[in-house]
Design an enzyme around this catalytic site. Structure first.
Site, PDB file in Angstrom:
ATOM      1  N   HIS A 378       0.795  -1.233   0.000  1.00 55.31           N
ATOM      2  CA  HIS A 378       0.000   0.000   0.000  1.00 55.31           C
ATOM      3  C   HIS A 378       0.824   1.277   0.000  1.00 55.31           C
ATOM      4  CE1 HIS A 378      -4.202  -1.291   0.446  1.00 55.31           C
ATOM      5  NE2 HIS A 378      -3.719  -2.331   1.100  1.00 55.31           N
ATOM      6  N   LYS A 569      -8.432  14.440   3.668  1.00 52.00           N
ATOM      7  CA  LYS A 569      -7.603  13.233   3.742  1.00 52.00           C
ATOM      8  C   LYS A 569      -6.696  13.401   4.954  1.00 52.00           C
ATOM      9  CE  LYS A 569      -6.305  14.203  -0.448  1.00 52.00           C
ATOM     10  NZ  LYS A 569      -6.260  13.013  -1.283  1.00 52.00           N
ATOM     11  N   ARG A 570      -5.935  12.359   5.312  1.00 61.70           N
ATOM     12  CA  ARG A 570      -4.992  12.519   6.418  1.00 61.70           C
ATOM     13  C   ARG A 570      -4.030  13.667   6.110  1.00 61.70           C
ATOM     14  NH1 ARG A 570      -5.012   8.693  10.782  1.00 61.70           N
ATOM     15  NH2 ARG A 570      -3.178   9.839  11.453  1.00 61.70           N
ATOM     16  N   LYS A 575       0.962  14.592   0.968  1.00 66.74           N
ATOM     17  CA  LYS A 575      -0.336  14.928   0.364  1.00 66.74           C
ATOM     18  C   LYS A 575      -0.435  16.426   0.042  1.00 66.74           C
ATOM     19  CE  LYS A 575      -2.698  11.032   2.639  1.00 66.74           C
ATOM     20  NZ  LYS A 575      -3.265  10.231   1.530  1.00 66.74           N
ATOM     21  N   THR A 677      -8.386   6.804  -2.721  1.00 66.97           N
ATOM     22  CA  THR A 677      -9.760   6.382  -3.031  1.00 66.97           C
ATOM     23  C   THR A 677     -10.722   7.549  -2.866  1.00 66.97           C
ATOM     24  OG1 THR A 677      -9.842   5.508  -0.775  1.00 66.97           O
ATOM     25  CG2 THR A 677      -9.559   3.909  -2.538  1.00 66.97           C
ATOM     26  N   LYS A 681     -14.261   8.788  -4.997  1.00 66.32           N
ATOM     27  CA  LYS A 681     -15.547   9.168  -4.394  1.00 66.32           C
ATOM     28  C   LYS A 681     -16.003  10.520  -4.940  1.00 66.32           C
ATOM     29  CE  LYS A 681     -14.121   6.561  -0.407  1.00 66.32           C
ATOM     30  NZ  LYS A 681     -13.341   6.593   0.831  1.00 66.32           N
TER      31      LYS A 681
END
Length: 843
Positions: A378, A569-570, A575, A677, A681
């Site tokens: 992952h 998101k985290r 990110k 993911t 969405k």
């Protein structure tokens, strides 16, 4: 503007779930009243909203139980190959509405609750999220369980029943504060304790080699108590099981102390054993080498493998006697999927059981183990890879250490025979890393112990083959696969966006709910003015509804006509929430420079949790809230720009914000996000994506056409080239005036007047050791955001792109992902045949 319809009112108008039969409504009312009667304790005759929630949950659960029992009987009669999905995280969110949707009960419940003078939405809000995951990995596991049940696979999710899930986040004075998530405080109506299947798990002790074989003795025992949660498929009467283990101390735990007179101490010490399932480690993409974490990993693996072997041996319904004793057929009946390296101990534990307990020959046991296990990778971030100190294994799991050494020796002998004299290759490929502190590389253990290794998006699987496991790929290329992630359309379209689901169903029928590729049919309506208007109307209603929610929860008033620009998101440097911050500051400076100029109004929303020990992530949250404080209170700005931090982002909040978003930010540095993911969405819910060519963004652009996303910035090869050349942040700072201005403002305390040096660490990181190269993509990002503004000013063209994105999102269903796992890794075939419901005969 008219107030948005509530979901309750909307459901009254909806066709997609079918109209409730009057008989169903009467039955639900009767069942609800019965449960309410038994929920109320004798000295309390007034029901609270929570009593109503529990009565409804038990009413819905009644519809599950018969199907659940029948499904398990069905599996025992057919004896199919069973799939075991092992994960340390299952981020399930709420269960009530999802169960109603999957059983086709939502309309009946809605009508019954309405007739009783209650509001279904209000009852749904009472349920606690089951937050037993950190983010993507745990939520993926939840989507996979939904798909496995919907596809009729005999599948089981196995994990830990954490007493405390991911912490609740509060923002106090702009800083993240963690609170314990006591999600079980009021009980959990969806789980069933199964003490009859309680199992022992061993730790510590020593190993004895005897003529009869190897014995692991003098261990400390902890009991694993299973709690089962039903997992319903969509309208197919299949109900699978998620079994979560809770740690219990045996009655004699530490009671040797009793003989020394300290009985109280001995009983209090039971906590040491029970701490194993107390709390979820709150790290995402970061390895924390704590002994308790290793205990958790072994605990779930040891209990689960005993359970798998018991079920393999006695595959008759209700039978506890072994009917199989030979393990030859084990891989034909059992598939174990390792969700990342957290359950990697399955490899040595299965070997230990086969060799030491079941007396299977070593080579045969190794063949069985490899054919049974498969591993999903992952992440490619080095700090996320699990590397446990050998010394910790020696103490906690001495027999497993011996087995790992033996497996590694066998593996290295094989490599040495193929590449004689290549010492470097042996060092790179060893499961044991030499050095000051010898470590076990769990990813290497997974790769050698599995018959299939997969990444979770095409670009990620290529990186896995070409860099992370390059040597292993050269050795066994046939092992490596790609399985692009997906999301369940039941929760992420039908449940969270009923308005959109309804107008889609009107145009193309309801088949898309279980075959998302049917959304392609919407391409015919891309120029249909009525459909364009309907899609825009649904989005506007979702935005109004979310704006109302924000006003109630956060006391902020936002312009519902503004662009809802969302990054949830985290919080993590890779990110790049910081890139988003720099854009917000740049927009703010432009408005301040030219207040009379017309600007496209934006509401920038950023949400997510920072790991409690991750200093930079916590600083990023403080920066976002500080920027918001300045911008949102500047009269020159008005409602042209707002920056909102969405507190305590979780599954139930995602279900509200995603359908309301116009723009989805997926802006990680190329080559760092395995898949993502959230991006999927947003796509299926009608937001346009601004993103880098990273993770599944690449495949989203392939499906919808790159021109229908806002793609910017470096590609993987550009990042690699910049690494070779050497990334110099100061060059960008010197040459881009708007960037320099923004950084100087952060640095000077413009956004933190009470503490001017507050963000020195953030600025220092960006200027001197930014691994994720924020400045290198700044210019392209700002330019691309300008293109977003241009398109947003043309609502018809914007909505046409939205429709194209929705129509091209079919690939990203977890049903497609699981079908690929089933056929290409587990060797089973999904079934479209529904099991007969409990009120009909079985044959």
């Amino acid at each position: 503007m008219a107030a948005p319809l509530s979901d309750g009112e909307r459901r009254k108008q909806i066709s997609v779930r079918g109209i409730a039969g009057l008989g169903d409504v009467a039955e639900v009312r009767k069942s609800f009243n019965r449960h309410l009667h038994f929920t109320l304790v004798k000295d309390r005759n007034v029901a609270t909203p929570r009593d109503y929630y529990f009565a409804l949950a038990h009413t819905v659960r009644d519809h599950l139980v018969g199907r659940w029992i029948r499904t398990q009987q069905h599996y025992y009669e057919r004896d199919p190959k069973r799939i075991y999905y092992l994960s340390l995280e299952f981020y399930m969110g709420r269960t009530l509405q999802n169960t109603m949707v999957n059983l086709g009960l939502q309309n009946a419940c809605d009508e019954a609750i309405y007739q009783l003078g209650l509001d279904l939405e209000e009852l749904e809000e009472i349920e606690e999220d089951a937050g037993l995951g950190n983010g993507g990995l745990g939520r993926l596991a939840a989507c996979f369980l939904d798909s496995m049940a919907t596809l009729g696979l005999a599948a089981y999710g196995y994990g830990i029943r954490y007493e405390f899930g991911i912490f609740n986040q509060r923002i106090v004075d702009g800083w993240q504060v963690e609170e314990a998530d006591d999600w079980l405080r009021y009980g959990n109506p969806w789980e069933k304790a199964r003490p009859e299947y309680m199992l022992p798990v061993h730790f510590y002790g020593r190993v004895e080699h005897t003529p009869e074989g190897v014995k692991w003795i003098d261990t400390q025992v902890v009991l694993a108590m299973p709690y089962d949660t039903p997992v319903p498929g969509y309208k197919n009467n299949t109900v699978n099981t998620m079994r979560l283990w809770s740690a219990k101390a045996p009655n004699d735990f530490n009671l040797q102390e009793f003989n020394m007179g300290d009985y109280i101490e001995a009983v209090l010490d039971r906590n040491l054993a029970e701490n194993i399932s107390r709390v979820l480690y709150p790290n995402d993409n970061f390895f924390e080498g704590k002994e308790l974490r290793l205990k958790q990993e072994y605990f779930v693996v040891a209990a689960t493998l005993q359970d798998i072997i018991r079920r393999f041996k006695s595959s008759k319904f209700g039978c506890r006697d072994p009917v199989r004793t030979c393990f030859e057929t084990f891989p034909d009946k059992v598939a174990i999927q390792l969700n990342d390296t957290h359950p990697a101990l399955s490899v040595p534990e299965l070997m230990r059981i086969l060799v030491d307990v079941e007396k299977v020959d070593w080579d045969k046991a190794w063949e069985i183990t490899k054919r049974t296990c498969a591993y999903t990778n992952h992440t490619v971030l080095p700090e996320a890879l699990e590397r446990w100190p050998v010394s910790m294994f020696e103490k906690l799991l001495p027999r497993h250490l011996e087995i790992i050494y033996a497996l590694n020796q066998m593996h290295l002998d094989h490599v040495a025979a193929l590449y004689p004299g290549d010492i470097n290759r042996l060092r790179r490929m060893s499961v044991i890393e030499e050095g000051d502190c010898k470590r076990i590389n769990m990813a290497h253990l997974c790769v050698i112990g599995s018959h299939a290794v997969n990444g979770v998006a095409h670009i990620h699987s290529d990186i896995v083959k070409n860099s992370v496991f390059k040597d292993f790929y050269e050795l066994e290329p046939e092992k490596f696969q790609n399985k692009t992630n997906g999301i369940t359309p039941r929760r992420w379209l039908l449940l969270c966006n009923p308005g959109l689901a309804d107008i889609i169903a009107e145009k193309i029928g309801e088949g898309f709910i279980t075959d998302l590729s049917q959304l392609k049919k919407l391409l015919e309506f891309i120029d249909n003015e009525t459909f364009i208007r309907d899609v825009a109307k649904v989005k506007q209603e979702n935005k109004l509804k979310f704006a109302t929610y924000l006003e109630e929860q956060y006391k902020v008033k936002i312009n519902p006509m503004s662009m809802f620009d969302v990054q949830v998101k985290r919080i993590h440097e890779y990110k790049r929430q910081l890139l988003n911050c720099l854009h917000a500051i740049t927009l703010y400076n432009r408005i301040r420079c030219n207040p009379s100029k017309s600007f496209v109004p934006r509401t920038i929303m950023i949400g997510g949790k920072a790991a409690p020990g991750y200093h930079m992530a916590k600083m990023i949250i403080k920066l976002i809230t500080s920027i918001g404080e300045v911008i949102n209170n500047d009269p020159y700005v008005g409602d042209k720009l707002k920056v909102i931090f969405l507190e305590n982002y979780r599954v139930s909040l995602a279900e509200k914000v995603i359908p309301a978003a116009d723009l989805s930010q997926q802006i990680s540095t190329a080559g760092t996000e395995a898949s993502g993911t959230g991006n999927m969405k947003f796509m299926v819910n009608g937001a346009l994506t601004i993103g880098t060519m990273d993770g599944a963004n690449v495949e989203m652009a392939e499906e919808a056409g790159e021109e229908n996303l806002f793609i910017f910035g470096m590609r993987v090869e550009d990042v690699e080239a910049l690494d070779r050349k050497g990334y110099n942040a100061r060059e960008y700072y010197e040459s881009l005036p708007e960037l320099r201005h923004a950084i100087d403002q952060i640095s000077s305390g413009f956004f933190s007047p009470r503490d001017p040096g507050c963000f020195k660490d953030v600025v220092n990181m960006l200027m001197h050791h930014d691994r994720f190269k924020v400045f290198a993509d700044y210019e392209a990002y700002i330019k691309c955001q300008g293109e977003v503004d241009q398109l947003f000013m043309n609502p018809r063209e914007w909505t046409r792109k939205v429709i194209r994105n929705i129509a091209c999102s079919g690939k990203f269903s977890s049903d497609r992902t699981i079908t690929e796992y089933a056929r290409e890794i587990w060797g089973v075939e999904p079934s479209a045949t529904a099991i007969p419901p409990p009120n009909l005969p079985r044959n």
